[in-house]
Scaffold this motif. Structure first.
Motif, PDB file in Angstrom:
ATOM      1  N   PRO A   5       0.818  -1.221   0.000  1.00  0.00           N
ATOM      2  CA  PRO A   5       0.000   0.000   0.000  1.00  0.00           C
ATOM      3  C   PRO A   5       0.852   1.272   0.000  1.00  0.00           C
ATOM      4  O   PRO A   5       2.021   1.255   0.371  1.00  0.00           O
ATOM      5  N   THR A   6       0.217   2.363  -0.429  1.00  0.00           N
ATOM      6  CA  THR A   6       0.875   3.655  -0.485  1.00  0.00           C
ATOM      7  C   THR A   6       0.000   4.726   0.139  1.00  0.00           C
ATOM      8  O   THR A   6      -1.220   4.590   0.174  1.00  0.00           O
ATOM      9  N   SER A   7       0.646   5.772   0.622  1.00  0.00           N
ATOM     10  CA  SER A   7      -0.129   6.893   1.160  1.00  0.00           C
ATOM     11  C   SER A   7      -0.137   8.066   0.187  1.00  0.00           C
ATOM     12  O   SER A   7      -1.067   8.860   0.192  1.00  0.00           O
ATOM     13  N   LEU A  60      -0.739  10.052  -5.756  1.00  0.00           N
ATOM     14  CA  LEU A  60      -2.079   9.629  -5.343  1.00  0.00           C
ATOM     15  C   LEU A  60      -2.568  10.374  -4.110  1.00  0.00           C
ATOM     16  O   LEU A  60      -3.553   9.986  -3.499  1.00  0.00           O
ATOM     17  N   SER A  61      -1.897  11.462  -3.747  1.00  0.00           N
ATOM     18  CA  SER A  61      -2.261  12.186  -2.529  1.00  0.00           C
ATOM     19  C   SER A  61      -3.679  12.743  -2.575  1.00  0.00           C
ATOM     20  O   SER A  61      -4.315  12.900  -1.536  1.00  0.00           O
ATOM     21  N   LEU A  67      -9.311   0.947  -2.477  1.00  0.00           N
ATOM     22  CA  LEU A  67      -8.762   0.065  -3.495  1.00  0.00           C
ATOM     23  C   LEU A  67      -8.866   0.723  -4.869  1.00  0.00           C
ATOM     24  O   LEU A  67      -9.917   1.262  -5.229  1.00  0.00           O
ATOM     25  N   TYR A  68      -7.780   0.649  -5.627  1.00  0.00           N
ATOM     26  CA  TYR A  68      -7.751   1.158  -6.997  1.00  0.00           C
ATOM     27  C   TYR A  68      -7.144   0.082  -7.891  1.00  0.00           C
ATOM     28  O   TYR A  68      -6.403  -0.787  -7.428  1.00  0.00           O
ATOM     29  N   ARG A  82      -3.788  -4.441  -8.381  1.00  0.00           N
ATOM     30  CA  ARG A  82      -4.559  -3.787  -7.318  1.00  0.00           C
ATOM     31  C   ARG A  82      -3.636  -2.891  -6.504  1.00  0.00           C
ATOM     32  O   ARG A  82      -2.565  -3.310  -6.102  1.00  0.00           O
ATOM     33  N   ILE A  83      -4.078  -1.652  -6.286  1.00  0.00           N
ATOM     34  CA  ILE A  83      -3.320  -0.690  -5.503  1.00  0.00           C
ATOM     35  C   ILE A  83      -4.158  -0.296  -4.287  1.00  0.00           C
ATOM     36  O   ILE A  83      -5.339   0.006  -4.416  1.00  0.00           O
TER      37      ILE A  83
END
Length: 86
Positions: A5-7, A60-61, A67-68, A82-83
């Motif tokens: 995952p990312t923030s 993506l901030s 979920l993307y 899936r991101i």
């Protein structure tokens, strides 16, 4: 693509068998397209194995947590990833 995952930022690195463009589409969990990008994969002296490569940093901030789906398409096919946005 990493980190996942990312923030905020998502780094995408692509390596192909031959020079080509990769068309990226970011979609929400329902499949609605949110953004579209293109990565041009070329051979260069910096690629140690001499395969066409390219990269892109997605910000993506501005996206809500969830979920993307990242769709990567070339003339040879399509891949999905899936991101998770935290």
């Amino acid at each position: 693509a990493h980190p996942n995952p990312t923030s905020n930022d998502l780094n995408i690195e692509v390596e192909l068998a031959e020079e080509n463009n990769v068309y990226l589409s970011v979609k929400n969990a329902l499949g609605t397209e949110l953004e579209v990008f293109t990565i041009g994969c070329k051979r260069d002296d910096f690629n140690y194995n001499n395969k066409p490569a390219g990269s892109l940093k997605l910000d993506l901030s501005g996206y809500a947590a969830g979920l993307y789906i990242l769709e990567a398409k070339t003339e040879f096919g399509v891949k999905y990833l899936r991101i998770i946005k935290e």
